[in-house]
Design an enzyme around this catalytic site. Structure first.
Site, PDB file in Angstrom:
ATOM      1  N   VAL A   1    -100.868  11.584  39.764  1.00  0.00           N
ATOM      2  CA  VAL A   1    -100.701  11.602  38.307  1.00  0.00           C
ATOM      3  C   VAL A   1     -99.671  10.560  37.935  1.00  0.00           C
ATOM      4  CG1 VAL A   1     -99.889  12.950  36.329  1.00  0.00           C
ATOM      5  CG2 VAL A   1    -101.338  14.042  38.059  1.00  0.00           C
ATOM      6  N   LYS A   2    -100.000   9.798  36.895  1.00  0.00           N
ATOM      7  CA  LYS A   2     -98.994   8.881  36.335  1.00  0.00           C
ATOM      8  C   LYS A   2     -98.554   9.429  34.992  1.00  0.00           C
ATOM      9  CE  LYS A   2     -99.599   4.990  34.115  1.00  0.00           C
ATOM     10  NZ  LYS A   2     -99.833   3.601  33.735  1.00  0.00           N
ATOM     11  N   THR A   3     -97.251   9.599  34.861  1.00  0.00           N
ATOM     12  CA  THR A   3     -96.739  10.075  33.589  1.00  0.00           C
ATOM     13  C   THR A   3     -95.400   9.401  33.311  1.00  0.00           C
ATOM     14  OG1 THR A   3     -96.441  12.062  32.236  1.00  0.00           O
ATOM     15  CG2 THR A   3     -95.564  12.169  34.475  1.00  0.00           C
TER      16      THR A   3
END
Ligand code: 5RP
Length: 291
Positions: A202-204
């Site tokens: 996940v990229k956040t």
């Protein structure tokens, strides 16, 4: 002709020695197939469990924004310092040398630009990611945006199905809607939704309370850098994210819009892989000459 008359009997059976059963170094990835783990091991350094992804996919919605006008001049010299490249298939084919031997996280959704409403995207055919030997595919998810939430989650879902069939991990990219609070509650929700729908990474965005975002996300999280900050602040951001449990950065503007991009990505790498303190990393940035 096979040499059949000298087949020697084996002797080293290691009777009584248990066969090595390696675990896998990345959170939530131990049950993945060999090809998925192999690709993840190219993105994340198995020695540190971390990655510095260099993001330069911005042109797919922003066009030739500052720092990516001439990728051949500004980005290619940085590639050697990155663990992984995040870009579109157009830039990959037209500008990135296949001899660079870097894993690629391929931006795999498309369909909108800053000229219109964002996130009405569709997913590109995973076969193209296979042709490009992508190590991961990245798809945007707009949690909380009434107009695009359902379609972007469906995109992620499709990308995961396609990725599983091809052995390619999927990175869910959390897009922040205009009305969304950029807090741990929101990023925790968006990240978890990506993971629940099958994202392998996940990229956040980093925010206060980020350790909670990381703790309740069952797969590795990398942070985007966001808009350009002074180098000291960008290094502090990377440090805080890593200290809170992030598995790396997927950073673009804070690298390629820096006055010394190569020095900056080296300093970010030291924070990510060595846990270097921001003050020391800033010193490293200052001490590294601009080529
Ligand atoms: C653009 C992206 C970028 O790759 C991502 O935001 C990382 O870049 P930056 O550090 O400049 O925010 O996903 O849609």
């Amino acid at each position: 002709m096979a040499d059949l008359d000298d087949i020697r009997d084996g002797k080293e059976y290691g009777i009584g020695v248990a066969q090595q059963a390696d675990g896998f170094f990345l959170k939530g990835s131990a049950h993945l197939d060999w090809g998925m783990q192999d690709r993840l091991s190219r993105i994340f350094n198995p020695a540190t469990g971390k990655t510095v992804m260099l993001a330069f996919d911005h042109g797919f919605i922003m066009g030739p924004t500052s720092g990516v006008e001439r990728i051949d001049l500004s980005i290619l010299p940085l590639i050697e310092h990155a663990d992984c490249l995040m870009c579109t298939r157009g830039v990959l084919r037209s500008l990135v040398p296949p001899t660079s031997r870097k894993p690629v996280c391929l931006r795999s959704d498309a369909g909108t630009s800053i000229m219109t409403e964002l996130n009405h995207n569709v997913v590109i055919d995973v076969q193209d990611a296979v042709r490009l030997n992508a190590s991961a595919i990245a798809v945007m998810v707009a949690v909380g945006d009434p107009a695009t939430e359902a379609d972007t989650i469906a995109n992620l879902y499709q990308a995961v199905d396609d990725g599983l069939a091809a052995g390619i991990p999927v990175m869910g990219v959390t897009a922040v809607g205009k009305d969304m609070a950029r807090d741990a509650r929101y990023f925790g929700l968006a990240s978890r939704i990506c993971a629940e729908n099958g994202a392998n990474i996940v990229k956040t965005y980093y925010t206060e309370g980020f350790e909670k975002v990381v703790a309740c996300c069952p797969v590795p999280i990398v942070i985007a850098g966001g808009k350009k900050l002074p180098e000291k602040e960008a290094l502090e951001l990377a440090y805080m994210a890593i200290r809170s449990g992030a598995a790396g950065v997927d950073m673009g503007r804070n690298v390629f819009q820096s006055e010394k991009p190569a020095a900056m990505i080296k300093a970010v790498g030291a924070v990510v892989h060595q846990g270097m303190k921001p003050a020391d990393a800033l010193q490293l940035f200052h001490d590294t000459p601009h080529p």
